[in-house]
Design an enzyme around this catalytic site. Structure first.
Site, PDB file in Angstrom:
ATOM      1  N   PRO A  10      72.645 -84.432  -1.523  1.00  0.00           N
ATOM      2  CA  PRO A  10      71.717 -84.561  -0.401  1.00  0.00           C
ATOM      3  C   PRO A  10      70.354 -85.123  -0.790  1.00  0.00           C
ATOM      4  CG  PRO A  10      71.982 -82.267  -1.044  1.00  0.00           C
ATOM      5  CD  PRO A  10      73.039 -83.051  -1.769  1.00  0.00           C
ATOM      6  N   ASN A  11      69.871 -85.980   0.092  1.00  0.00           N
ATOM      7  CA  ASN A  11      68.532 -86.587   0.031  1.00  0.00           C
ATOM      8  C   ASN A  11      68.382 -87.648  -1.056  1.00  0.00           C
ATOM      9  OD1 ASN A  11      67.344 -84.989   2.183  1.00  0.00           O
ATOM     10  ND2 ASN A  11      67.569 -83.255   0.793  1.00  0.00           N
ATOM     11  N   ARG A  18      61.229 -91.081  -1.355  1.00  0.00           N
ATOM     12  CA  ARG A  18      61.122 -89.618  -1.371  1.00  0.00           C
ATOM     13  C   ARG A  18      60.337 -89.159  -2.601  1.00  0.00           C
ATOM     14  NH1 ARG A  18      65.956 -85.713  -3.491  1.00  0.00           N
ATOM     15  NH2 ARG A  18      64.964 -83.739  -2.967  1.00  0.00           N
ATOM     16  N   TYR A  23      60.465 -88.386  -8.261  1.00  0.00           N
ATOM     17  CA  TYR A  23      61.788 -89.003  -8.415  1.00  0.00           C
ATOM     18  C   TYR A  23      61.761 -90.490  -8.757  1.00  0.00           C
ATOM     19  CZ  TYR A  23      63.214 -84.576  -6.341  1.00  0.00           C
ATOM     20  OH  TYR A  23      63.405 -83.244  -6.103  1.00  0.00           O
ATOM     21  N   ASN A  72      74.904 -85.939  -9.588  1.00  0.00           N
ATOM     22  CA  ASN A  72      73.611 -85.345  -9.264  1.00  0.00           C
ATOM     23  C   ASN A  72      73.799 -84.688  -7.908  1.00  0.00           C
ATOM     24  OD1 ASN A  72      71.056 -84.589  -8.554  1.00  0.00           O
ATOM     25  ND2 ASN A  72      70.090 -86.551  -9.049  1.00  0.00           N
ATOM     26  N   ALA A  75      70.023 -80.583  -4.217  1.00  0.00           N
ATOM     27  CA  ALA A  75      69.736 -79.161  -3.997  1.00  0.00           C
ATOM     28  C   ALA A  75      71.001 -78.292  -3.991  1.00  0.00           C
ATOM     29  CB  ALA A  75      68.981 -78.986  -2.679  1.00  0.00           C
ATOM     30  N   HIS A  78      71.709 -75.838  -6.799  1.00  0.00           N
ATOM     31  CA  HIS A  78      71.097 -74.506  -6.879  1.00  0.00           C
ATOM     32  C   HIS A  78      71.669 -73.517  -5.875  1.00  0.00           C
ATOM     33  CE1 HIS A  78      68.368 -76.964  -9.151  1.00  0.00           C
ATOM     34  NE2 HIS A  78      67.963 -77.609  -8.073  1.00  0.00           N
ATOM     35  N   ASP A  85      83.059 -74.145  -7.540  1.00  0.00           N
ATOM     36  CA  ASP A  85      84.514 -73.934  -7.603  1.00  0.00           C
ATOM     37  C   ASP A  85      85.256 -75.268  -7.689  1.00  0.00           C
ATOM     38  OD1 ASP A  85      84.186 -71.201  -7.544  1.00  0.00           O
ATOM     39  OD2 ASP A  85      84.702 -70.974  -5.421  1.00  0.00           O
ATOM     40  N   GLU A  96      76.313 -83.941 -15.721  1.00  0.00           N
ATOM     41  CA  GLU A  96      75.331 -83.616 -14.683  1.00  0.00           C
ATOM     42  C   GLU A  96      74.045 -84.403 -14.942  1.00  0.00           C
ATOM     43  OE1 GLU A  96      73.923 -79.618 -15.087  1.00  0.00           O
ATOM     44  OE2 GLU A  96      72.986 -79.596 -13.100  1.00  0.00           O
ATOM     45  N   HIS A  98      69.999 -85.128 -13.422  1.00  0.00           N
ATOM     46  CA  HIS A  98      68.874 -84.910 -12.509  1.00  0.00           C
ATOM     47  C   HIS A  98      67.757 -85.852 -12.917  1.00  0.00           C
ATOM     48  CE1 HIS A  98      70.655 -81.354 -10.733  1.00  0.00           C
ATOM     49  NE2 HIS A  98      70.982 -80.972 -11.965  1.00  0.00           N
ATOM     50  N   LEU A  99      67.117 -86.452 -11.923  1.00  0.00           N
ATOM     51  CA  LEU A  99      65.981 -87.330 -12.217  1.00  0.00           C
ATOM     52  C   LEU A  99      64.818 -86.523 -12.779  1.00  0.00           C
ATOM     53  CD1 LEU A  99      66.777 -88.849  -8.911  1.00  0.00           C
ATOM     54  CD2 LEU A  99      66.257 -90.437 -10.738  1.00  0.00           C
ATOM     55  N   SER A 100      64.509 -85.415 -12.098  1.00  0.00           N
ATOM     56  CA  SER A 100      63.455 -84.517 -12.564  1.00  0.00           C
ATOM     57  C   SER A 100      64.080 -83.476 -13.496  1.00  0.00           C
ATOM     58  CB  SER A 100      62.796 -83.829 -11.365  1.00  0.00           C
ATOM     59  OG  SER A 100      63.714 -82.946 -10.746  1.00  0.00           O
ATOM     60  N   ARG A 105      60.434 -76.777 -12.874  1.00  0.00           N
ATOM     61  CA  ARG A 105      59.860 -76.808 -11.521  1.00  0.00           C
ATOM     62  C   ARG A 105      59.871 -75.410 -10.889  1.00  0.00           C
ATOM     63  NH1 ARG A 105      62.560 -81.648  -8.428  1.00  0.00           N
ATOM     64  NH2 ARG A 105      60.921 -81.068  -6.938  1.00  0.00           N
ATOM     65  N   ARG A 109      64.755 -73.376  -8.383  1.00  0.00           N
ATOM     66  CA  ARG A 109      65.629 -74.383  -9.006  1.00  0.00           C
ATOM     67  C   ARG A 109      66.218 -73.887 -10.336  1.00  0.00           C
ATOM     68  NH1 ARG A 109      64.426 -78.966  -5.754  1.00  0.00           N
ATOM     69  NH2 ARG A 109      62.303 -78.777  -4.972  1.00  0.00           N
TER      70      ARG A 109
HETATM   71  C1  DQA Z   1      67.320 -83.272  -8.261  1.00  0.00           C
HETATM   72  C2  DQA Z   1      66.642 -81.916  -8.544  1.00  0.00           C
HETATM   73  C3  DQA Z   1      66.988 -80.916  -7.458  1.00  0.00           C
HETATM   74  O1  DQA Z   1      66.329 -79.682  -7.725  1.00  0.00           O
HETATM   75  C4  DQA Z   1      66.522 -81.419  -6.109  1.00  0.00           C
HETATM   76  O2  DQA Z   1      66.905 -80.529  -5.084  1.00  0.00           O
HETATM   77  C5  DQA Z   1      67.005 -82.803  -5.817  1.00  0.00           C
HETATM   78  C6  DQA Z   1      66.958 -83.799  -6.892  1.00  0.00           C
HETATM   79  C7  DQA Z   1      66.885 -84.326  -9.295  1.00  0.00           C
HETATM   80  O3  DQA Z   1      67.567 -85.335  -9.399  1.00  0.00           O
HETATM   81  O4  DQA Z   1      65.864 -84.163  -9.955  1.00  0.00           O
HETATM   82  O5  DQA Z   1      67.364 -83.125  -4.695  1.00  0.00           O
HETATM   83  O6  DQA Z   1      68.724 -83.099  -8.368  1.00  0.00           O
END
Ligand code: DQA
Length: 142
Positions: A10-11, A18, A23, A72, A75, A78, A85, A96, A98-100, A105, A109
């Protein structure tokens, strides 16, 4: 030919606009293009969804079709036991991304349902993390 799935949750379709200070300014399409250029003959399937159930469906698809899943989960990382599962049942190796760096943080998270299922986690390196994941995936053989 190696088949690699790249799933974004998502997002992540909003990358570029964003919270760019967290990011970065590259769009998801930019990242996909950079990965395609670095694919070195591998087939890469890119998918993004904002929906938890669809993410579960896509993990199941990756399990059947791909040797490596780069994910990735945004959210849902978390929050989603359903995703956890699905990843546990996934036959593909999981990387896995993650950009951040979620661990640096907010406290909410700190819970991570993806990491326990992953061979590796790359976090905090921005868009470069996807390319590092791809490089690792290309070196993973069954
Ligand atoms: C994220 C980190 C997550 O905590 C956050 O909810 C995201 C982006 C990252 O790529 O840093 O949507 O997965």
């Amino acid at each position: 030919m190696q088949h690699i799935f790249v799933l974004n949750g998502p997002n992540l379709n909003l990358l570029g606009s964003r919270e760019p200070e967290i990011y970065g300014v590259e769009t998801l399409e930019d990242i996909h293009q950079r990965m395609t250029a670095a694919a070195n003959g591998a087939q890469i399937t890119f998918r993004q969804t904002n929906s938890e159930g669809e993410l579960v469906n896509l993990v199941q698809e990756a399990s059947k079709a791909a040797s490596v899943l780069i994910i990735n989960a945004g959210a849902y990382t978390h929050t989603s036991i359903a995703l956890h599962d699905a990843l546990r049942a996934c036959d593909a190796k999981i990387i896995e991304v993650h950009l951040s760096n979620p661990a640096a943080r907010e406290d909410f998270r700190a819970t991570n349902y993806v990491s326990p299922c992953a061979t590796a986690t790359i976090a905090g390196l921005g868009a470069r993390g996807y390319l590092i994941a791809l490089d690792a995936a290309l070196q993973m053989t069954d």
